[in-house]
Motif scaffolding. Structure first.
Motif, mmCIF file in Angstrom:
data_model
loop_
_atom_site.group_PDB
_atom_site.id
_atom_site.type_symbol
_atom_site.label_atom_id
_atom_site.label_comp_id
_atom_site.label_asym_id
_atom_site.label_seq_id
_atom_site.Cartn_x
_atom_site.Cartn_y
_atom_site.Cartn_z
ATOM 1 N N ALA A 159 0.957 -1.273 -0.037
ATOM 2 C CA ALA A 159 0.064 -0.391 -0.189
ATOM 3 C C ALA A 159 1.231 0.597 0.590
ATOM 4 O O ALA A 159 2.282 1.009 0.174
ATOM 5 N N LEU B 6 -4.664 5.056 2.669
ATOM 6 C CA LEU B 6 -4.029 3.962 2.278
ATOM 7 C C LEU B 6 -4.791 3.560 0.864
ATOM 8 O O LEU B 6 -5.606 3.509 0.715
ATOM 9 N N THR B 7 -3.634 4.012 0.084
ATOM 10 C CA THR B 7 -4.093 2.490 -1.481
ATOM 11 C C THR B 7 -3.275 1.428 -1.514
ATOM 12 O O THR B 7 -2.006 1.560 -1.482
ATOM 13 N N PHE B 8 -4.322 0.677 -1.576
ATOM 14 C CA PHE B 8 -3.732 -0.674 -1.926
ATOM 15 C C PHE B 8 -3.688 -1.651 -2.878
ATOM 16 O O PHE B 8 -4.084 -1.283 -4.007
#
Lengths: 113, 118
Positions: free
Chosen positions: B92, B107-109
């Motif tokens: 992430a 968060l970007t996963f």
């Protein structure tokens, strides 16, 4: 200790019915709260977040969540569930300036036609 | 354009082997993470890097070694794989919202890398 509790492991609803997924947290600092969704075989997608201000937050796909400080809760709701909403839903808590998110164990949502 | 990409998506290997998972983000974020999701879907942070510097190192066996060659990449190398290492590993990235060290990180996963140790 910091923790996130999602009391419901599995929930099954009929398509078109309303939905509420529960999330309770225990966190020493002012919490930032998140809901993520994970479709089978996929990564986690952010549905919505709460940092401050209005305690009712709107997210994507028609979801909303309400922060209730007195109850240490951040429940996710949707007025009418679609079959495509079947997935795993995770509540998470973090704090300002702190990069670590603590996740709940997740709630698996099944949708009956 | 995939924002956070991980390779490989699936990895099957024997106990005792050494393997790596790579992660790249094109979002311009300063912070990257590795999370482990076990068979019960429980997600736990392993490591976090900010501008190539390790800032979070949870209680993870030292067989796991993250490496960040630049702020867009965070790789995970695992030595002497064990059965218990079987899991889905998520990369992430995040950028602080609000700035100044007092904001929040969203968060970007990535899509995950499923590791199976036989």
């Amino acid at each position: 200790a910091q923790s996130v509790t999602q009391p419901d492991i599995h929930i099954t609803v009929s398509e078109g019915a309303s939905l509420e997924l529960r999330c309770n947290y225990s966190y020493g600092a002012t919490p930032y709260l998140f809901w993520y969704v994970q479709s089978p075989g996929q990564g986690l997608q952010l549905l919505l977040k709460y940092f401050s201000g209005d305690t009712l937050v709107q997210g994507i796909k028609g979801f909303e969540a309400e922060f209730k400080r007195s109850q240490s809760s951040f429940n996710l709701r949707k007025p009418s569930v679609h079959w495509s909403d079947a997935a795993e839903y995770f509540c998470a808590v973090g704090s300002r300036g702190y990069n670590k998110l603590i996740f709940g164990a997740g709630t698996r949502l099944a949708v009956h036609p | 354009d995939t924002a956070v990409s991980q390779t490989p998506k699936y990895l099957v290997t024997q106990m005792g082997n050494d393997k790596s998972i790579k992660c790249e983000q094109n979002l311009g974020h300063d912070t990257m993470y590795w999370y482990k999701q076990d068979s019960k879907k429980f997600l736990k942070i392993m490591f976090s890097y900010n501008n190539k510097e390790l800032i979070i190192n949870e209680t993870v066996p030292n067989r796991f070694s993250p490496k960040s060659p630049d702020k867009a990449h965070l790789n995970l190398h695992i030595n002497s794989l064990e059965l218990g290492d079987s899991a889905v590993y998520f990369c992430a990235s995040s950028q602080e919202v609000g700035g100044g060290g007092s904001g929040a990180n969203v968060l970007t996963f990535g899509a995950g890398s499923r590791l199976t140790v036989l």
